[in-house]
Every structure is written in structure tokens, then in C-alpha cells.
Design an enzyme around this catalytic site. Structure first.
Site, short mmCIF file in Angstrom:
data_model
loop_
_atom_site.label_atom_id
_atom_site.label_comp_id
_atom_site.label_asym_id
_atom_site.label_seq_id
_atom_site.Cartn_x
_atom_site.Cartn_y
_atom_site.Cartn_z
N GLY A 40 0.83 -1.20 0.00
CA GLY A 40 0.00 0.00 0.00
C GLY A 40 0.86 1.25 0.00
N GLY A 42 -0.91 4.44 -0.04
CA GLY A 42 -1.78 5.55 0.32
C GLY A 42 -1.14 6.31 1.47
N GLY A 45 0.32 3.63 4.02
CA GLY A 45 1.46 2.85 3.51
C GLY A 45 2.59 3.75 3.04
N HIS A 266 -21.91 8.15 4.14
CA HIS A 266 -21.65 9.59 4.18
C HIS A 266 -22.89 10.34 3.71
CE1 HIS A 266 -19.80 13.44 3.67
NE2 HIS A 266 -18.62 12.99 4.05
N SER A 284 -17.75 16.96 -0.13
CA SER A 284 -17.10 16.93 1.18
C SER A 284 -17.97 17.44 2.33
CB SER A 284 -15.84 17.79 1.12
OG SER A 284 -15.36 18.02 2.42
N ARG A 330 -21.77 11.94 10.84
CA ARG A 330 -22.27 11.40 9.58
C ARG A 330 -23.41 10.40 9.75
NH1 ARG A 330 -16.35 10.71 6.70
NH2 ARG A 330 -16.07 12.95 6.50
N GLU A 425 -6.90 2.58 6.91
CA GLU A 425 -8.30 2.12 6.84
C GLU A 425 -8.39 0.59 6.90
OE1 GLU A 425 -10.61 4.17 3.85
OE2 GLU A 425 -12.33 2.84 4.15
N ARG A 435 -16.84 6.83 12.18
CA ARG A 435 -15.65 7.71 12.12
C ARG A 435 -16.09 9.16 11.97
NH1 ARG A 435 -12.88 10.24 8.14
NH2 ARG A 435 -13.80 9.11 6.40
C1 LIG Z 1 -14.04 10.71 -1.80
C2 LIG Z 1 -13.40 10.55 -0.46
C3 LIG Z 1 -13.04 11.67 0.27
C4 LIG Z 1 -12.46 11.54 1.52
N1 LIG Z 1 -12.11 12.66 2.22
C5 LIG Z 1 -11.53 12.54 3.44
C6 LIG Z 1 -11.15 13.69 4.18
O1 LIG Z 1 -11.34 14.83 3.76
N2 LIG Z 1 -10.57 13.50 5.39
C7 LIG Z 1 -10.34 12.27 5.91
O2 LIG Z 1 -9.80 12.16 7.00
N3 LIG Z 1 -10.68 11.16 5.20
C8 LIG Z 1 -11.26 11.26 3.99
N4 LIG Z 1 -11.61 10.13 3.30
C9 LIG Z 1 -11.18 8.82 3.78
C10 LIG Z 1 -9.69 8.62 3.45
O3 LIG Z 1 -9.42 9.15 2.19
C11 LIG Z 1 -9.26 7.17 3.46
O4 LIG Z 1 -9.75 6.52 4.59
C12 LIG Z 1 -7.74 7.05 3.48
O5 LIG Z 1 -7.19 7.83 2.46
C13 LIG Z 1 -7.29 5.61 3.36
O6 LIG Z 1 -5.89 5.61 3.29
P1 LIG Z 1 -5.08 4.25 3.33
O7 LIG Z 1 -3.64 4.63 3.19
O8 LIG Z 1 -5.47 3.46 4.51
O9 LIG Z 1 -5.57 3.44 2.04
P2 LIG Z 1 -5.64 3.83 0.48
O10 LIG Z 1 -5.36 5.24 0.21
O11 LIG Z 1 -6.91 3.24 0.00
O12 LIG Z 1 -4.43 3.04 -0.14
C14 LIG Z 1 -4.47 1.66 -0.34
C15 LIG Z 1 -3.16 1.24 -0.98
O13 LIG Z 1 -3.11 -0.17 -0.98
C16 LIG Z 1 -2.79 -0.65 -2.28
N5 LIG Z 1 -3.43 -1.96 -2.42
C17 LIG Z 1 -4.71 -2.30 -2.16
N6 LIG Z 1 -4.88 -3.62 -2.33
C18 LIG Z 1 -3.68 -4.11 -2.70
C19 LIG Z 1 -3.21 -5.41 -3.01
N7 LIG Z 1 -3.98 -6.49 -2.94
N8 LIG Z 1 -1.91 -5.53 -3.38
C20 LIG Z 1 -1.08 -4.45 -3.45
N9 LIG Z 1 -1.47 -3.22 -3.13
C21 LIG Z 1 -2.75 -3.06 -2.76
C22 LIG Z 1 -3.31 0.40 -3.22
O14 LIG Z 1 -2.61 0.31 -4.43
C23 LIG Z 1 -3.01 1.67 -2.44
O15 LIG Z 1 -1.68 2.03 -2.66
C24 LIG Z 1 -12.23 10.26 2.05
C25 LIG Z 1 -12.59 9.13 1.32
C26 LIG Z 1 -13.20 9.27 0.10
C27 LIG Z 1 -13.65 8.05 -0.62
#
Ligand SMILES: Cc1cc2nc3c(=O)[nH]c(=O)nc-3n(C[C@H](O)[C@H](O)[C@H](O)COP(=O)(O)OP(=O)(O)OC[C@H]3O[C@@H](n4cnc5c(N)ncnc54)[C@H](O)[C@@H]3O)c2cc1C
Length: 637
Positions: A40, A42, A45, A266, A284, A330, A425, A435
Site C-alpha cells: 500500500g 496511500g 502505507g 456519508h 465533502s 455522519r 483504513e 468515524r
Molecule cells: C471521496 C473521499 C473523500 C475523503 N475525504 C476525506 C477527508 O477529507 N478527510 C479524511 O480524513 N478522510 C477522507 N476520506 C477517507 C480517506 O481518504 C481514506 O480513509 C484514506 O485515504 C485511506 O488511506 P489508506 O492509506 O489506509 O488506504 P488507500 O489510500 O486506499 O491506499 C491503499 C493502498 O493499498 C494498495 N493496495 C490495495 N490492495 C492491494 C493489493 N492487494 N496488493 C497491493 N497493493 C494493494 C493500493 O494500491 C493503495 O496504494 C475520504 C474518502 C473518500 C472516498
């Protein structure tokens, strides 16, 4: 199995500091001898890989996109919370902690939440140092706005693109480590299995999404930061390729899955417009700072909004919750939108929408101020609906957005499988049953920048980790399993499209395990899901071959996992016959329709053990204790 969360002893405010001191360290010169897999890129990660690279570990970092920059985190719009109290409006670490525990409806682990609130202030400093262009006030201080469930302004933001700017910050740091040779980046790789050797996570098996090759990687520990599972509902605000696959495959290898039924809906999304859609778009939560939510008072009132006089409008959130108004959390806002629409007072063609109206704010602040704050969101709304929200109210409706459940982790963010750590997440850790807005980015970055760099060292320094290579038989077995599943998918050669089946699964989930759930609806879903899974394995059409780029094959694998996972989510919702946060059981509500918890029977984390597809999973319970914030009926009135 006894679940030990390993929460340090002592007063809550000192737990993390004391734990940091008591944890073992890896000598700087020894760090490069350890290989760590981070799946990951994001915010969770990316931050983890960059920080661990900076510490000197040998990091292998994987993602499914063509660039780490394209992780779903880039979509985050509204902002990130931190208890900086720049506004001098009464915020503090304790208040952020309190709001988060209460917002999660008393279903989270206090110690984790307190640490999150503490670390929130470090995150902002780190991101500013990276050059993240947070909005500033005239005098130069960082600006803040309010999000739901809080009566202070603590949300830092970069217009409506906060996730993008934070991710670019993490990405820069990550790329620096790639340049230094501490991190190796593996883009377009999908983790399809976890390799467990002598009870410890020691590697992963991936499919190279460009060549189709099945690859093996060995390590001393594995960190999953693979995001949430909202797309089990098919339509959600998540990126379409968000998935549960990495977590689910780890679950199949023994990692417990916690609270899968805690899903967040949401309240402010652009309503569904037809069957052609593959995703929904968030507007948002920050918009609720200035937008007022309303519906006509009269059922079936089809007048255009500007012809409905004030006296005929129901600003139902302001009416029902005078102290939080439009900024209730929410779950509360979503349920109320559903109630008024169910009551026949919804607007738009489908009747499944409510207004979010900026007329008052524009009159008070001027259109330029509103444009400056939310310009890109209004622009996006116009592109999708062809309506100008500066002139007519937005139409919004709740949609699936975030998942609070995830793999179970202890205070060190380690799952029950030693060596397997889970961040962002993908874990269940901090948000309980609901949340608060702007807290996901905070958690992902806290986990990645500030928690795992300490706790992984403690694990490595405490464990005996004999060297393993990818020639170990456990890798061969995992490769074999992966290959077999791919072959099975391609061998079905049926007639039904993968998307069609996914859409059907989403419909089952939304109708029966969505905004409100009852015993009857959950039992109906539990009957329908295995039937659909069976149909998938007998009649799905997965075109192409395994040995090259095959996006249908990728998609089919993810839907196959969802068809297993959906059953667990539903079962969890069925066993939790109380309502809490986003999990609303119709049988358990207060006389005025709010979620009614049952603390005597359900004050625990439900952590499920896999026992086979279609076979009953085993429930393990981690009791929740509240020493600081005494559980009460949540009220935002
Ligand atoms: C439209 C939208 C707006 C949002 N706005 C906000 C906000 O303003 N404030 C806030 O706090 N939160 C917000 N959120 C929530 C927040 O964006 C997410 O909870 C957060 O970004 C998740 O981050 P993460 O690093 O856990 O996962 P992600 O960003 O989902 O990253 C997942 C990573 O894992 C990798 N991956 C997945 N499966 C595999 C696999 N099997 N093999 C290899 N790689 C894999 C992907 O390639 C990616 O790199 C929002 C969510 C959405 C949908």
C-alpha cells in the site's frame, strides 16, 4: 484464543510515552539487515514506507496502481483533524480524544484513540515541513474549519484536495528513500497471498499486473496498508479498484477480521442517477460548514427550491439538533436524510435526495469567499449534474464511504499473526462504530509516520527471526494456491459479466445491510450471498489469459473475495443486535429514532476467525473498557 491488545499500563495521557521508552530498539547499524514489506502506498502505507526507509530499514513497497501517487487517498477532499487549538476555541488533545470516542459511539479502544489525538499535532508539523500547502489565514497561521461531531474548528485543509496534497507530501518523502536505495517500489503488483512460516508473517505472493507473473517476496515482517472495503457495496465514493483482497487473503491465513459490519454512510454524496454508474461522488463534509440541509415540509412538494418559501422548508438537522445543527456526525445526518426521504419529502426526480443550500452563506460571506473555500467541489458538482450550486441548492444523498472495520490489531498495530501489522483504513483500530470526518487521514498518517516506526522495531528486536528465502515450501504452497484460484476463475467460462454480479452483490448489501438493518433483512442477505457466489463460480465470464495485462481477471479476483467477505460482514451485523454508530439495527432504537446501544451485551470488539468458505467463522471478543469517557446515550441535541 485470548485477544490481548497489549495496552500499556498507567494513566492514559502517559501510556504512549512510557511505551515508547519501554519498547525495544533496533540498533541503527542493524536496521538495514531487516527487510520489511509494506503493501500500500496511500497515506498510511506511503508514510510508513518513507519513515521506515528513513530509519534505514530495507523496505519493499507494493501497490496496484502504476504509481504510488494514485492510491485512493488522493481522493480525500475536506481535511485532516489535529488538536492544535490555533483557533483558541477550546480544543485540546483530551477534547479530540473525547469527541472521537463519543463519535464512535463508545465502540473503540480508548488507549488507541488517545494516542491518535496526541499524535495529531505532530502530523501537521511533519506535513508543513514537507511543504503541504495547507490553507492559511491572512496573518499566516494555518486555517481551520469544522467537521461533524465537534464544536471546535480543528480541521486543516488544502481547499477540497487535502488528500492529494498530503499524499504528494508522503510521496516526495517516499521517492527520496527510493532514490537513497532504502525503499524499492513495486508498482502494478497485487498481493494475493500472505506467507506465514512458523506462525509468523514472512512474505507475500503477488501477481505482476502487467506481465501476469506470480512473484514471491520474503521479509522479516509484513505491513498491510491496503485501504477499506466500501466497494463491497459496488456503488460507493471509494476508488473503483479499492478492494478487500489483501486483508481477506490475510484473514484466510489466520488474521482475525474485526467489526466488519461497521461501515460508514456519508450523508453528502451526489445521488445515484442510474444503472450506468460504477461509482458515486462525495461532496465533502466541509460543505456543511456553510451549506444548510433542508427538504420541503410538505410531502410530494415538487416546486423548484427557489419557489419554496422559508415557511415551507424544514431545516431538519437544525431543528432536531440545535447545538450541532448541520454539523452532526455522519451517521446521524445520513439516517435523518433517509427518514425524510422515506417520509415522502425527498427532492429531485427519484425523491432520494435532500437540499444542501448555500444561499444564506453566499449572502452573508459573498460568492467569492464560498468559491475560494469550496470552488473545486462546486466545479465537480456542476460537471456531474450540470447544475450551478452557486444558484440552486445541491442535491445530496447518503452513500457508502468508509469502513471502520478491518483486520484486528493490538496497540502496536500488530494483528494476531505475529509480524503482520495493519495500518490505516485496513485496520479496525480507532474509530469504533462511526468515524468522525477528517479523522481517517489523521489515523493513516499517525499509523504510518509515528506509530509503526516505533512498534515494528520492538517486534523485530523481540522476535527470533531465522532467515527465510522464497525457496521455503510455504512460498511454493502460497504460489500454488494463488495459481489455482486464477485458473479456476478463467476456467468458468460462463455468461455473466463480472460487473453485473458485483452490481447484484452491491444491491443485496445496500438493500439489506445498508443504512438500516433488521434481523429479517440480514437473514435475507445471508441466504442471497452464497447463492450469488455459487452463480459466480458457475457462470462468470472472465475473458483473456493469465499471462499478461488482464483487468477482467484482476476484477474477478476482487469480486470473488467480496462474495466471501460480504457474508462475514452480514453475519457480524446479525450477531450485533444493538445499534451503534453507523450500524443501525431497526430493532434497537430510542423512541426518537436514534441508535440504541446495548452496553451490557455488546461492549466488545467482534474479531472473527476464518474456518473455510461457507463454514461458520468463530467469534472472538475483545472487551472494551472505558476508564475516561463514560458511555452515555450519544446526544447532539
Ligand atoms: C471521496 C473521499 C473523500 C475523503 N475525504 C476525506 C477527508 O477529507 N478527510 C479524511 O480524513 N478522510 C477522507 N476520506 C477517507 C480517506 O481518504 C481514506 O480513509 C484514506 O485515504 C485511506 O488511506 P489508506 O492509506 O489506509 O488506504 P488507500 O489510500 O486506499 O491506499 C491503499 C493502498 O493499498 C494498495 N493496495 C490495495 N490492495 C492491494 C493489493 N492487494 N496488493 C497491493 N497493493 C494493494 C493500493 O494500491 C493503495 O496504494 C475520504 C474518502 C473518500 C472516498
Amino acid at each position: 484464543m485470548t485477544l490481548d491488545a497489549h495496552v500499556p499500563a498507567g494513566p492514559i495521557a502517559g501510556k504512549w510515552d512510557r511505551h515508547k521508552f519501554e519498547m525495544k530498539l533496533v540498533n541503527p547499524a542493524n536496521k538495514r539487515k531487516y527487510t520489511l514489506i509494506v503493501v500500500g502506498t496511500g497515506l498510511a502505507g506511503g508514510a510508513a514506507a518513507a519513515s521506515l526507509g528513513e530509519l534505514g530499514y530495507n523496505v519493499l513497497n507494493f501497490c496496484i496502481q502504476d504509481s504510488p501517487r494514485r492510491a485512493h487517498s488522493i481522493a480525500a477532499q475536506g481535511g485532516i483533524n489535529a488538536a492544535k487549538n490555533y483557533q483558541n476555541d477550546g480544543d485540546s488533545v483530551y477534547r479530540l480524544f473525547y469527541d472521537t470516542v463519543k463519535g464512535g459511539d463508545y465502540r473503540s479502544r480508548e488507549a488507541n484513540v488517545y494516542r491518535l489525538a496526541q499524535l495529531s499535532v505532530n502530523i501537521i508539523d511533519q506535513c508543513v515541513a514537507q511543504g503541504v500547502p495547507f490553507a492559511r489565514e491572512y496573518g499566516g497561521l494555518l486555517d481551520n474549519r469544522s467537521f461533524g461531531g465537534a464544536q471546535v474548528s480543528r480541521t486543516f485543509y488544502a481547499r477540497g484536495q487535502t488528500g492529494q496534497q498530503l499524499l504528494l507530501g508522503a510521496y516526495q518523502s517516499l521517492m527520496r528513500q527510493v532514490h537513497e536505495g532504502h525503499v524499492r517500489m513495486f508498482a502494478r503488483r497485487e498481493m494475493l497471498d500472505l506467507v506465514v512460516i512458523d506462525g509468523r508473517a514472512r512474505g507475500i505472493v503477488c501477481r505482476n499486473l502487467t506481465t501476469g507473473e506470480i512473484e514471491r517476496y520474503a521479509s522479516d515482517a509484513v505491513i498491510l496498508a491496503t485501504g477499506g472495503y466500501g466497494t463491497v457495496y459496488y456503488l460507493s465514493t471509494n476508488a473503483v479498484n479499492s478492494n478487500v483482497t489483501a486483508s481477506w487473503r490475510a484473514h484466510r491465513r489466520g488474521a482475525l477480521f474485526a467489526n466488519p459490519c461497521y461501515t460508514q454512510i456519508h450523508p453528502t454524496c451526489i445521488p445515484v442517477s442510474g444503472d450506468h454508474q460504477s461509482k458515486l461522488t462525495l461532496m465533502s463534509e466541509s460543505l456543511r460548514n456553510d451549506g444548510r440541509v433542508w427538504v420541503p415540509k410538505k410531502k410530494g412538494d415538487t416546486r423548484p427550491p427557489d419557489q419554496i418559501p422559508e415557511a415551507d422548508r424544514d431545516y431538519y438537522l437544525e431543528r432536531k439538533y440545535p447545538s450541532f445543527g448541520n454539523l452532526v456526525p455522519r451517521d446521524v445526518a445520513s439516517r435523518n436524510a433517509k427518514h425524510v426521504c422515506d417520509d415522502g419529502r425527498g427532492v429531485g426526480d427519484s425523491g432520494l435526495a435532500v437540499y444542501l443550500d448555500f444561499a444564506d452563506a453566499i449572502q452573508r460571506l459573498g460568492v467569492e469567499t464560498i468559491r475560494e473555500k469550496y470552488g473545486n467541489l462546486f466545479h465537480m458538482y456542476k460537471k456531474i449534474t450540470d447544475e450551478d450550486a452557486y444558484k440552486v441548492p445541491m442535491r445530496i444523498y447518503p452513500a457508502i464511504h468508509y469502513t471502520m472495520g478491518g483486520l484486528w490489531v493490538d496497540y502496536n498495530l500488530m494483528s494476531n499473526v505475529p509480524g503482520l501489522h495493519v495500518l490505516g483504513e485496513a485496520n479496525f483500530s480507532d474509530h469504533g462504530a462511526n468515524r468522525l470526518g477528517a479523522s481517517a487521514l489523521m489515523q493513516g498518517l499517525a499509523d504510518g509516520y509515528f506509530v509503526i516506526p516505533y512498534t515494528i522495531g520492538h517486534y523485530l528486536a523481540s522476535a527470533t527471526l531465522p532467515k527465510v528465502t522464497v525457496d521455503h515450501p510455504a512460498f511454493a504452497e502460497a504460489v500454488n494456491c494463488t495459481q489455482q484460484r486464477i485458473n479456476q476463475l478463467l476456467a468458468v467460462k460462463g455468461k455473466r459479466g463480472i460487473r453485473e454480479i458485483h452490481r447484484e452483490l452491491g444491491r443485496i448489501m445496500w438493500d439489506n445491510v445498508g443504512m438500516s438493518r433488521s434481523e429479517a433483512s440480514l437473514r435475507a442477505a445471508l441466504a442471497a450471498i452464497p447463492r450469488l457466489r455459487d452463480e459466480f463460480w458457475h457462470d462468470v465470464s472472465v475473458p483473456g489469459t493469465p499471462d499478461n495485462l488482464n483487468q477482467s481477471l484482476e476484477y474477478a479476483g476482487r469480486v470473488a473475495d467480496y462474495l466471501e467477505f460480504a457474508e462475514l460482514l452480514t453475519l457480524d451485523a446479525l450477531q450485533r443486535s444493538e445499534s451503534c454508530g453507523g450500524h443501525f439495527r431497526e430493532e434497537s432504537q430510542t423512541p426518537d429514532g436514534e441508535a440504541l446501544r446495548d452496553d451490557a451485551n455488546f461492549s466488545y470488539v467482534a474479531a472473527w476467525e476464518f474456518t473455510g468458505v461457507g463454514s461458520a467463522p468463530v467469534l472472538h471478543k475483545e472487551p472494551l473498557e472505558f476508564d475516561e469517557v463514560h458511555p452515555t446515550q450519544r446526544s447532539y441535541k
